[in-house]
Design a protein around this motif. Structure first.
Motif: not given
Length: 487
Positions: A274-275, A315-317, A250, A294-297
């Protein structure tokens, strides 16, 4: 330097060195080392004596020699460039008159906690253990570029006040830390540079205060951490630059106050994170740049979004907190790069993953309206027509409303005055509803349109209904095609 002709204070330090015994010159445990420049000879030790002890001091069998000194005034430069020191160095609560020079030295544990120094030169130093600068106060630059510390670097509560320095006041660029960079409550006046550094554990800047005016407060380009970055309640005046950083855990900027008016408050472009947390109470004054990351959350409160953002190829999930699309769309409108279809697609995908299809359709509708502003006038006119009739295919019931309204108008008008039949002997009974449907639906025939011929303005009405029927049909087909292709 020969260890002779020592003052009583220095002789005491020499005797204690062989066994690692602590020597404490402080008058009281809470004594402040800031006034150490006035301390007398009874607690003054020459830096040359300390150097001689560390390099060739006496040792006692069965004991671990160590320099363990508190509350001393250290005069002269502590010169340990390229030296190899096998003994722990603990110089706590001390006052240094001159800048220690540890360039390319190899040391064991180093502890300068709660001391006062005019600066520190320790490029490429290697510390086999931990380096402690807890609550240490520096009046000049701290140079640790290329340092290698097998353990953690502790900077909690440290203060570096060198606003006139030519360069970053804290240099940790290309440093390699085998554990954590622990710096909660760090106070700096000038730039902090940790670009290219590698931190095996966690970087902690909780409650830190970084003030670089309108410059770069934290240069963390290319930073790599093994865990995460905790910067909760950070206060930064100047840019935070994480471009190219790798943070698998994070990047926590919750409750942080970032201020760089007229510039970039946070740049986290080309990052893998990651976050990322940005939520209130906190603020971002200045631009927010997240291009190509690129960010997961992504946890980004709508009220934390500044007036200027750059989201190209972000890009984010998942996007949290989950709020109505109307609160997210202004963020895309503020993008300094203009209309970016990909940004709308990312937001749409995030809503669909959360199961909010209505919000996803609203974002797609906003995308079409934004795109319309980039088109020539004739294409904009067609776009307005699609928007008004079927909402670009995302409001299909709107077409039914138009159809029913036109059907009602035609049915009433032609019901009050039937158009004359073309061939009275062969014409079917007139039905105003199906006659109007015949006019409105271009591909369906109920046999009414070809059997009757309205006159005067009734004929004009029929032309209008035929035209509206074709327009509705065309826009419905275009909208439905667009919707299906998005699925």
């Amino acid at each position: 330097m020969e260890l002779n002709d020592l003052t009583p204070a220095e002789a005491r330090v020499r005797r204690a060195f062989a066994t690692g015994e602590a020597v404490d010159f402080r008058a009281a445990r809470g004594e402040d080392a800031t006034g150490g420049g006035t301390w007398g000879p009874e607690r003054t030790v020459r830096a040359g004596v300390l150097r001689a002890l560390l390099l060739a001091g006496p040792q006692q069998d069965g004991e671990t020699a160590a320099l363990n000194l508190s509350g001393a005034r250290i005069t002269g430069p502590l010169e340990l460039q390229y030296a190899t020191v096998d003994h722990p160095v603990r110089l706590r609560h001390c006052h240094f008159d001159e800048v220690p020079r540890l360039y390319a030295a190899r040391l064991r544990e180093v502890n300068l906690s709660e001391s006062v120094l005019p600066g520190l030169v320790a490029h490429a130093v290697r510390v086999d253990g931990v380096l402690r600068l807890t609550r240490t106060r520096f009046g000049g630059m701290v140079r640790l570029g290329g340092a290698e510390v097998t353990g953690s670097l502790y900077l909690e509560g440290a203060e570096i006040d060198a606003p006139d320095a030519e360069g970053p006041v804290l240099q940790l660029n290309q440093a390699v830390l085998g554990a954590d960079l622990w710096a909660p409550g760090l106070r700096t006046r000038g730039q902090v540079r940790i670009s290219g550094a590698s931190v095996a554990g966690r970087l902690t800047l909780r409650d830190a205060d970084l003030d670089a005016g309108d410059g770069t407060a934290l240069d963390a380009q290319g930073l790599s951490v093994g865990s995460g970055v905790t910067a909760t309640c950070l206060r930064a005046r100047g840019r935070l630059d994480f471009q190219g950083a790798r943070v698998p855990g994070t990047l926590d900027l919750a409750h942080a106050h970032l201020s760089c008016p007229g510039g970039t408050a946070l740049r986290a472009s080309s990052c893998v994170i990651g976050e990322l947390w940005l939520f209130r109470p906190g603020s971002v004054e200045g631009a927010l740049r997240l291009r190509r990351s690129q960010i997961d959350m992504l946890t980004l409160a709508p009220e934390m979004v500044p007036d200027e953002v750059y989201l190209g190829d972000l890009t984010y999930t998942a996007l949290l907190p989950h709020v109505p699309a109307q609160q997210r769309l202004p963020m895309l409108e503020r993008d300094g790069d203009g209309y970016l279809p990909y940004a709308y697609e990312q937001l749409t995908a995030a809503y669909r993953r959360s199961g909010d299809d209505d919000a996803a359709r609203l974002v797609q509708l906003a995308k079409q309206r934004r795109h319309r502003r980039t088109l020539p006038w004739y294409a904009r006119a067609w776009g307005h027509l699609q928007d008004a009739t079927v909402g670009y295919g995302f409001r299909p019931l709107r077409a039914c409303g138009w159809l029913l309204s036109l059907l009602a108008v035609g049915s009433v008008v032609y019901g009050l005055r039937h158009p004359p039949p073309l061939k009275p002997a062969e014409s079917p009974d007139f039905n105003p509803v199906f006659y109007t449907l015949d006019l409105l639906l271009p591909v369906i025939s109920f046999g009414q349109e070809n059997a009757f011929a309205p006159e005067g303005w009734y004929q004009t009405l029929s032309y209008f209904l035929i035209l509206m029927g074709w327009i509705l049909a065309t826009t419905v087909v275009a909208g439905v095609t667009r919707t299906v292709s998005r699925q």
